[in-house]
Design an enzyme around this catalytic site. Structure first.
Site, PDB file in Angstrom:
ATOM      1  N   SER A  49       0.913  -1.248  -0.055  1.00 58.30           N
ATOM      2  CA  SER A  49       0.037  -0.049  -0.080  1.00 58.30           C
ATOM      3  C   SER A  49       0.930   1.200   0.118  1.00 58.30           C
ATOM      4  O   SER A  49       1.845   1.292   0.501  1.00 58.30           O
ATOM      5  CB  SER A  49      -0.932   0.028   1.234  1.00 58.30           C
ATOM      6  OG  SER A  49      -1.422   1.192   1.387  1.00 58.30           O
ATOM      7  N   TYR A  97      -1.584  -0.597  10.954  1.00 58.25           N
ATOM      8  CA  TYR A  97      -1.799  -1.318   9.497  1.00 58.25           C
ATOM      9  C   TYR A  97      -0.522  -0.962   8.703  1.00 58.25           C
ATOM     10  O   TYR A  97      -0.223  -1.841   8.047  1.00 58.25           O
ATOM     11  CB  TYR A  97      -3.248  -0.840   9.031  1.00 58.25           C
ATOM     12  CG  TYR A  97      -3.161  -1.162   7.585  1.00 58.25           C
ATOM     13  CD1 TYR A  97      -3.022   0.018   6.756  1.00 58.25           C
ATOM     14  CD2 TYR A  97      -3.450  -2.302   6.836  1.00 58.25           C
ATOM     15  CE1 TYR A  97      -3.074   0.160   5.126  1.00 58.25           C
ATOM     16  CE2 TYR A  97      -3.257  -2.540   5.726  1.00 58.25           C
ATOM     17  CZ  TYR A  97      -3.166  -1.339   4.897  1.00 58.25           C
ATOM     18  OH  TYR A  97      -3.129  -1.580   3.534  1.00 58.25           O
ATOM     19  N   LYS A 100       2.246  -3.630   6.550  1.00 57.58           N
ATOM     20  CA  LYS A 100       2.571  -3.849   5.192  1.00 57.58           C
ATOM     21  C   LYS A 100       4.199  -3.325   5.397  1.00 57.58           C
ATOM     22  O   LYS A 100       4.867  -4.082   4.382  1.00 57.58           O
ATOM     23  CB  LYS A 100       1.818  -2.597   4.449  1.00 57.58           C
ATOM     24  CG  LYS A 100       0.355  -2.944   4.152  1.00 57.58           C
ATOM     25  CD  LYS A 100       0.150  -4.270   3.433  1.00 57.58           C
ATOM     26  CE  LYS A 100      -1.306  -4.418   3.248  1.00 57.58           C
ATOM     27  NZ  LYS A 100      -1.562  -5.929   2.538  1.00 57.58           N
TER      28      LYS A 100
HETATM   29  C1  WQD Z   1      -9.434   9.826   0.993  1.00 59.35           C
HETATM   30  C2  WQD Z   1      -9.552  11.210   1.337  1.00 59.35           C
HETATM   31  C3  WQD Z   1      -9.833  11.764   3.592  1.00 59.35           C
HETATM   32  C4  WQD Z   1     -13.868   9.780   4.288  1.00 59.35           C
HETATM   33  C5  WQD Z   1      -6.861   4.861   2.975  1.00 59.35           C
HETATM   34  C6  WQD Z   1      -5.607   4.129   3.833  1.00 59.35           C
HETATM   35  C7  WQD Z   1      -4.782   3.234   2.880  1.00 59.35           C
HETATM   36  C8  WQD Z   1      -5.341   2.512   1.767  1.00 59.35           C
HETATM   37  C9  WQD Z   1      -6.582   3.432   1.118  1.00 59.35           C
HETATM   38  C10 WQD Z   1      -5.536   0.505   2.243  1.00 59.35           C
HETATM   39  C11 WQD Z   1      -8.925  11.886   2.276  1.00 59.35           C
HETATM   40  C12 WQD Z   1     -11.189  12.202   2.723  1.00 59.35           C
HETATM   41  C13 WQD Z   1     -12.255  10.198   3.525  1.00 59.35           C
HETATM   42  C14 WQD Z   1     -14.669  10.792   4.608  1.00 59.35           C
HETATM   43  C15 WQD Z   1     -13.598  12.681   3.997  1.00 59.35           C
HETATM   44  N1  WQD Z   1      -5.971   1.561   2.436  1.00 59.35           N
HETATM   45  N2  WQD Z   1     -12.283  11.598   3.493  1.00 59.35           N
HETATM   46  N3  WQD Z   1     -14.493  11.863   4.463  1.00 59.35           N
HETATM   47  O1  WQD Z   1      -7.060   7.874   3.921  1.00 59.35           O
HETATM   48  O2  WQD Z   1      -6.160   8.052   1.542  1.00 59.35           O
HETATM   49  O3  WQD Z   1      -6.276   5.879   2.421  1.00 59.35           O
HETATM   50  O4  WQD Z   1      -7.417   3.911   2.017  1.00 59.35           O
HETATM   51  O5  WQD Z   1      -4.388   0.011   1.834  1.00 59.35           O
HETATM   52  O6  WQD Z   1      -4.028   2.562   3.609  1.00 59.35           O
HETATM   53  O7  WQD Z   1      -5.127   4.886   4.802  1.00 59.35           O
HETATM   54  O8  WQD Z   1      -8.263   6.926   1.894  1.00 59.35           O
HETATM   55  O9  WQD Z   1     -10.771   7.120   1.165  1.00 59.35           O
HETATM   56  O10 WQD Z   1     -10.104   6.987   3.713  1.00 59.35           O
HETATM   57  O11 WQD Z   1      -9.791   9.134   2.202  1.00 59.35           O
HETATM   58  O12 WQD Z   1     -13.344  13.729   3.676  1.00 59.35           O
HETATM   59  O13 WQD Z   1     -15.934  10.071   5.220  1.00 59.35           O
HETATM   60  O14 WQD Z   1     -10.972  11.467   1.661  1.00 59.35           O
HETATM   61  O15 WQD Z   1      -9.584  12.898   4.487  1.00 59.35           O
HETATM   62  O16 WQD Z   1      -8.466  13.194   2.110  1.00 59.35           O
HETATM   63  P1  WQD Z   1      -6.887   7.562   2.470  1.00 59.35           P
HETATM   64  P2  WQD Z   1      -9.896   7.382   2.408  1.00 59.35           P
END
Ligand code: WQD
Length: 336
Positions: A124, A148, A152
């Site tokens: 990841s 997590y 990885k």
């Molecule tokens: C994306 C953007 C949030 C939810 C995560 C894991 C990473 C990988 C992918 C496994 C950010 C914003 C999110 C919400 C929001 N997983 N957001 N409201 O955090 O980039 O990555 O998922 O490998 O390890 O950390 O993805 O989709 O959670 O967030 O505003 O309800 O959307 O702040 O900017 P992220 P995400």
């Protein structure tokens, strides 16, 4: 000769199984269905018209896992199985270390014992930690900010030590950015348990009325509209990347890490807007505080995967949103 796919019933695993079957591979899936649904594999077989062996086994059950190696002629492994919720890993670190790391070591030991030394590992972009510089390339320093991500990172280190001890291993480490979207049939897709942690499934559940409104985690980041920017990649592009990596590990020894992203970032509000256009639904949202641990901007340098795997993402944000919507509107309660 078959390809063993651990975690094959999961979101990325099931999409990869479709591409493997359609490319003519024989596959075997090991999954304990703790964070996935067997229905996804049933639909994979319906979509492709192909079949596969399925073993409902945890990687922590070495006795049962060894039977899979004894009873099948496995030529390579694609290893997806693992827990991946950042917040949950902070609350239950030992559960994550045991499940992700011990499970992986059990798998690698059996691969070594049965002389199966070709591996594609699901990693990841989280292993890049809080990078300030973009685009991120594979030679950037690695760090982790949560259990997590540390699992990885540790598994990547284990694999680097493994190949130092035995140069006959062939390993591709794939670092995913933000997988979204669904197979064009609308029959399989992301089906998170409970309230989604990730942005896209949350948006799609707001669109179908399962959730009231989106909470945008901060609009004071140093980005063009203040909201977080990420490299969203279509899950089918990601799946195809695994087939390219499989071909590489089938043809040469060594270990390499590859970013699987598009090289382009979209903000939260841009994704909301794209989804509204694709679905014809308004996505109400409110701006709230930043989520702990989030970074402002993250997207991939994709040159290495293009040059060495002959792979690049081809599906754009419109297709990612349209395919997500088709899956969600046809499966209001996911696979249940
Ligand atoms: C994306 C953007 C949030 C939810 C995560 C894991 C990473 C990988 C992918 C496994 C950010 C914003 C999110 C919400 C929001 N997983 N957001 N409201 O955090 O980039 O990555 O998922 O490998 O390890 O950390 O993805 O989709 O959670 O967030 O505003 O309800 O959307 O702040 O900017 P992220 P995400």
């Amino acid at each position: 000769m078959a390809i063993l796919v651990t975690g094959g019933a999961g979101y990325i695993g099931s999409h990869t199984c479709i591409e493997l079957l359609e490319a003519g591979y024989e596959i075997i899936v090991v999954d304990n269905f703790s964070n996935s649904n067997q229905e996804s594999l049933k639909r994979v077989m319906e979509i492709t018209g192909a079949s596969m062996k399925i073993y409902n086994i945890s990687l922590l059950n070495t006795t049962e896992l060894e039977k899979v190696f004894k009873r099948n002629n496995i030529e390579a492994v694609i290893h997806f199985a693992g827990l991946k919720a950042v917040g949950e890993s902070v609350k239950s670190p030992l559960f994550y270390y045991k499940n992700n790391i011990i499970g992986s070591i059990n798998l690698f030991e059996l691969m070594q014992k049965y002389l199966v030394k070709r591996l594609v590992f699901s990693s990841s972009a989280t292993v890049y930690g809080n990078q300030e510089i973009v685009p991120i390339s594979e030679d950037f320093p690695l760090s982790a900010t949560n259990p997590y991500g540390r699992t990885k990172l540790m598994i990547e280190e284990i694999l680097r030590d493994l190949i130092l001890s035995d140069e006959n291993w062939c390993i591709s480490i794939l670092r995913y950015f933000n997988p979204i979207g669904a197979h064009k049939s609308g029959c399989i897709g992301e089906d998170p348990r409970g309230i989604p942690n990730n942005l896209m499934p949350y948006i799609s559940q707001v669109a179908v009325g399962k959730l009231k409104e989106l909470n945008v985690f901060g609009n004071d980041y140093s980005t063009h509209d203040g909201t977080g920017v990420r490299d969203y990649i279509h899950v089918v592009d990601l799946a195809i990347g695994h087939l390219q990596a499989l071909k590489k590990v089938m043809s040469e020894t060594g270990i390499n890490a590859y970013n699987l992203g598009t090289g382009r970032g979209y903000s939260v509000l841009e994704l909301v807007n794209a989804f509204e256009k694709a679905s014809g639904k308004e996505i109400p949202y409110n701006i709230c505080n930043r989520r702990f641990g989030d970074i402002a901007i993250c997207f991939a340098d994709t040159k290495k995967a293009k040059n060495e795997l002959g792979w690049e993402a081809t599906r754009g944000i419109k297709e990612m949103c349209a395919d997500t919507w088709r899956w969600q509107i046809n499966n209001l309660n996911g696979f249940n």
